[in-house]
Write a protein that holds these residues in place. Structure first.
Motif, PDB file in Angstrom:
ATOM      1  N   TYR A 127     -20.498   5.460  -0.654  1.00  0.00           N
ATOM      2  CA  TYR A 127     -19.471   4.638  -0.016  1.00  0.00           C
ATOM      3  C   TYR A 127     -18.106   4.936  -0.630  1.00  0.00           C
ATOM      4  N   LEU A 128     -18.074   5.105  -1.953  1.00  0.00           N
ATOM      5  CA  LEU A 128     -16.813   5.418  -2.624  1.00  0.00           C
ATOM      6  C   LEU A 128     -16.279   6.771  -2.188  1.00  0.00           C
ATOM      7  N   GLU A 129     -17.190   7.725  -1.983  1.00  0.00           N
ATOM      8  CA  GLU A 129     -16.792   9.094  -1.666  1.00  0.00           C
ATOM      9  C   GLU A 129     -16.395   9.274  -0.202  1.00  0.00           C
ATOM     10  N   THR A 130     -16.656   8.290   0.616  1.00  0.00           N
ATOM     11  CA  THR A 130     -16.337   8.399   2.040  1.00  0.00           C
ATOM     12  C   THR A 130     -15.343   7.312   2.454  1.00  0.00           C
ATOM     13  N   THR A 131     -15.826   6.110   2.675  1.00  0.00           N
ATOM     14  CA  THR A 131     -14.993   5.034   3.202  1.00  0.00           C
ATOM     15  C   THR A 131     -13.820   4.704   2.300  1.00  0.00           C
ATOM     16  N   LEU A 132     -14.085   4.502   1.007  1.00  0.00           N
ATOM     17  CA  LEU A 132     -12.998   4.131   0.094  1.00  0.00           C
ATOM     18  C   LEU A 132     -12.007   5.272  -0.080  1.00  0.00           C
ATOM     19  N   ARG A 133     -12.494   6.492  -0.197  1.00  0.00           N
ATOM     20  CA  ARG A 133     -11.594   7.632  -0.375  1.00  0.00           C
ATOM     21  C   ARG A 133     -10.675   7.795   0.837  1.00  0.00           C
ATOM     22  N   ASP A 134     -11.234   7.679   2.033  1.00  0.00           N
ATOM     23  CA  ASP A 134     -10.429   7.821   3.245  1.00  0.00           C
ATOM     24  C   ASP A 134      -9.388   6.709   3.348  1.00  0.00           C
ATOM     25  N   TRP A 135      -9.821   5.483   3.042  1.00  0.00           N
ATOM     26  CA  TRP A 135      -8.896   4.355   3.109  1.00  0.00           C
ATOM     27  C   TRP A 135      -7.748   4.548   2.110  1.00  0.00           C
ATOM     28  N   THR A 136      -8.069   4.974   0.909  1.00  0.00           N
ATOM     29  CA  THR A 136      -7.056   5.147  -0.126  1.00  0.00           C
ATOM     30  C   THR A 136      -6.053   6.226   0.264  1.00  0.00           C
ATOM     31  N   ARG A 137      -6.525   7.315   0.817  1.00  0.00           N
ATOM     32  CA  ARG A 137      -5.620   8.382   1.250  1.00  0.00           C
ATOM     33  C   ARG A 137      -4.651   7.877   2.314  1.00  0.00           C
ATOM     34  N   GLY A 138      -5.159   7.056   3.235  1.00  0.00           N
ATOM     35  CA  GLY A 138      -4.291   6.528   4.291  1.00  0.00           C
ATOM     36  C   GLY A 138      -3.223   5.610   3.749  1.00  0.00           C
ATOM     37  N   ARG A 139      -3.582   4.725   2.802  1.00  0.00           N
ATOM     38  CA  ARG A 139      -2.597   3.801   2.249  1.00  0.00           C
ATOM     39  C   ARG A 139      -1.617   4.535   1.331  1.00  0.00           C
ATOM     40  N   ALA A 140      -2.094   5.540   0.623  1.00  0.00           N
ATOM     41  CA  ALA A 140      -1.202   6.323  -0.234  1.00  0.00           C
ATOM     42  C   ALA A 140      -0.159   7.051   0.612  1.00  0.00           C
ATOM     43  N   ALA A 141      -0.569   7.549   1.770  1.00  0.00           N
ATOM     44  CA  ALA A 141       0.368   8.228   2.666  1.00  0.00           C
ATOM     45  C   ALA A 141       1.421   7.256   3.185  1.00  0.00           C
ATOM     46  N   LEU A 142       1.023   6.033   3.463  1.00  0.00           N
ATOM     47  CA  LEU A 142       1.972   5.018   3.922  1.00  0.00           C
ATOM     48  C   LEU A 142       2.991   4.709   2.832  1.00  0.00           C
ATOM     49  N   ILE A 143       2.522   4.522   1.614  1.00  0.00           N
ATOM     50  CA  ILE A 143       3.431   4.246   0.492  1.00  0.00           C
ATOM     51  C   ILE A 143       4.376   5.422   0.272  1.00  0.00           C
ATOM     52  N   GLN A 144       3.864   6.646   0.386  1.00  0.00           N
ATOM     53  CA  GLN A 144       4.708   7.824   0.220  1.00  0.00           C
ATOM     54  C   GLN A 144       5.789   7.874   1.289  1.00  0.00           C
ATOM     55  N   ARG A 145       5.464   7.434   2.495  1.00  0.00           N
ATOM     56  CA  ARG A 145       6.469   7.411   3.565  1.00  0.00           C
ATOM     57  C   ARG A 145       7.588   6.445   3.216  1.00  0.00           C
ATOM     58  N   TRP A 146       7.232   5.279   2.687  1.00  0.00           N
ATOM     59  CA  TRP A 146       8.266   4.322   2.285  1.00  0.00           C
ATOM     60  C   TRP A 146       9.133   4.894   1.169  1.00  0.00           C
ATOM     61  N   ILE A 147       8.517   5.644   0.274  1.00  0.00           N
ATOM     62  CA  ILE A 147       9.282   6.290  -0.802  1.00  0.00           C
ATOM     63  C   ILE A 147      10.248   7.306  -0.206  1.00  0.00           C
ATOM     64  N   ASP A 148       9.746   8.135   0.703  1.00  0.00           N
ATOM     65  CA  ASP A 148      10.578   9.170   1.324  1.00  0.00           C
ATOM     66  C   ASP A 148      11.727   8.565   2.120  1.00  0.00           C
ATOM     67  N   GLU A 149      11.523   7.367   2.652  1.00  0.00           N
ATOM     68  CA  GLU A 149      12.572   6.697   3.428  1.00  0.00           C
ATOM     69  C   GLU A 149      13.560   5.947   2.527  1.00  0.00           C
ATOM     70  N   GLY A 150      13.330   5.984   1.206  1.00  0.00           N
ATOM     71  CA  GLY A 150      14.226   5.324   0.271  1.00  0.00           C
ATOM     72  C   GLY A 150      14.051   3.821   0.197  1.00  0.00           C
ATOM     73  N   ARG A 151      12.916   3.322   0.639  1.00  0.00           N
ATOM     74  CA  ARG A 151      12.672   1.884   0.643  1.00  0.00           C
ATOM     75  C   ARG A 151      12.118   1.371  -0.688  1.00  0.00           C
ATOM     76  N   MET A 152      11.688   2.287  -1.557  1.00  0.00           N
ATOM     77  CA  MET A 152      11.155   1.899  -2.858  1.00  0.00           C
ATOM     78  C   MET A 152      11.276   3.066  -3.812  1.00  0.00           C
ATOM     79  N   ALA A 153      11.064   2.806  -5.085  1.00  0.00           N
ATOM     80  CA  ALA A 153      11.200   3.838  -6.110  1.00  0.00           C
ATOM     81  C   ALA A 153      10.102   4.895  -5.969  1.00  0.00           C
ATOM     82  N   PRO A 154      10.360   6.105  -6.467  1.00  0.00           N
ATOM     83  CA  PRO A 154       9.360   7.178  -6.384  1.00  0.00           C
ATOM     84  C   PRO A 154       8.261   6.998  -7.432  1.00  0.00           C
ATOM     85  N   VAL A 155       7.254   6.223  -7.080  1.00  0.00           N
ATOM     86  CA  VAL A 155       6.115   6.004  -7.971  1.00  0.00           C
ATOM     87  C   VAL A 155       4.907   6.743  -7.399  1.00  0.00           C
TER      88      VAL A 155
END
Length: 210
Positions: A127-155
């Protein structure tokens, strides 16, 4: 317009019994772990014959996986607010609110998940290697988009997610410690609201979103 058929009494009983079993299983697995839990203990906690458990869940592992899956599905629902938000203040703020409310209402489910992972995820590694990994990648991409848009610090998005999980789930996994430090009392509604606001302020200011 055709009316939807009303659920039968049998379906109602089945749903009630499943709920009883799952609540009991959460508590027993949280206290005894997978290895220490038995179907008899869970049956006793649910107030049902052991045969009923095996009717709904043939094995202890199938029941355990359902408990883990249910808490993860609840966490996934909490993330919906982040997915639809215009920015990190709204999205991460709503996610913190939702995750802390889950810790308040489903502390045993969170403890089961934590114990499983701390023991190397012997039952749910797939479950960790499939569902959780996929979910985490999707949320990380969303956070990276906010960073790229200058809405938050580059963490680092992954480490931010780890921090969010650790902070919000602390209120479930270490609930006894929190109660002890709160004079032996569970947090009141007012204290829970204050905790949510504090966590949001600390994290959102820390990532430069406020």
């Amino acid at each position: 317009m055709n009316e939807q058929p009303r659920p039968t009494r049998r379906n109602e009983i089945r749903a009630q019994n499943e709920t009883l079993i799952l609540r009991a299983a959460e508590k027993v697995f949280a206290e005894a772990g997978f290895g220490g839990a038995t179907m008899q203990l869970i049956a006793d906690m649910a107030g049902l014959p052991k045969a009923n458990l095996h009717y709904y869940f043939p094995t202890k592992e199938s029941l355990y996986r359902r408990v883990v899956q249910d808490i993860f599905e609840i966490w996934l629902q909490a993330a919906a607010a982040m997915d639809d938000a215009p920015g990190p203040v709204e999205g991460i703020g709503a996610y913190i609110d939702a995750k802390m409310e889950i810790s308040r209402r489903h502390p045993d489910g969170s403890k089961v998940w934590a114990s499983e992972v701390m023991h190397g995820a012997p039952v749910i590694q797939d479950y960790l290697e499939t569902t959780l990994r996929d979910w985490t990648r999707g949320r990380a991409a969303l956070i990276q988009r906010w960073i790229d848009e200058g809405r938050m610090a580059p963490v680092d998005p992954n480490h931010l997610l780890y921090m969010l999980w650790a902070t919000t789930q602390h209120y479930a996994d270490f609930g006894h410690q929190i109660e002890t430090l709160n004079g032996g009392r569970a947090l009141s509604d007012r204290q829970w609201q204050a905790a949510k606001e504090s966590v949001k302020q600390i994290i959102l200011r820390g990532i430069g979103a406020l």
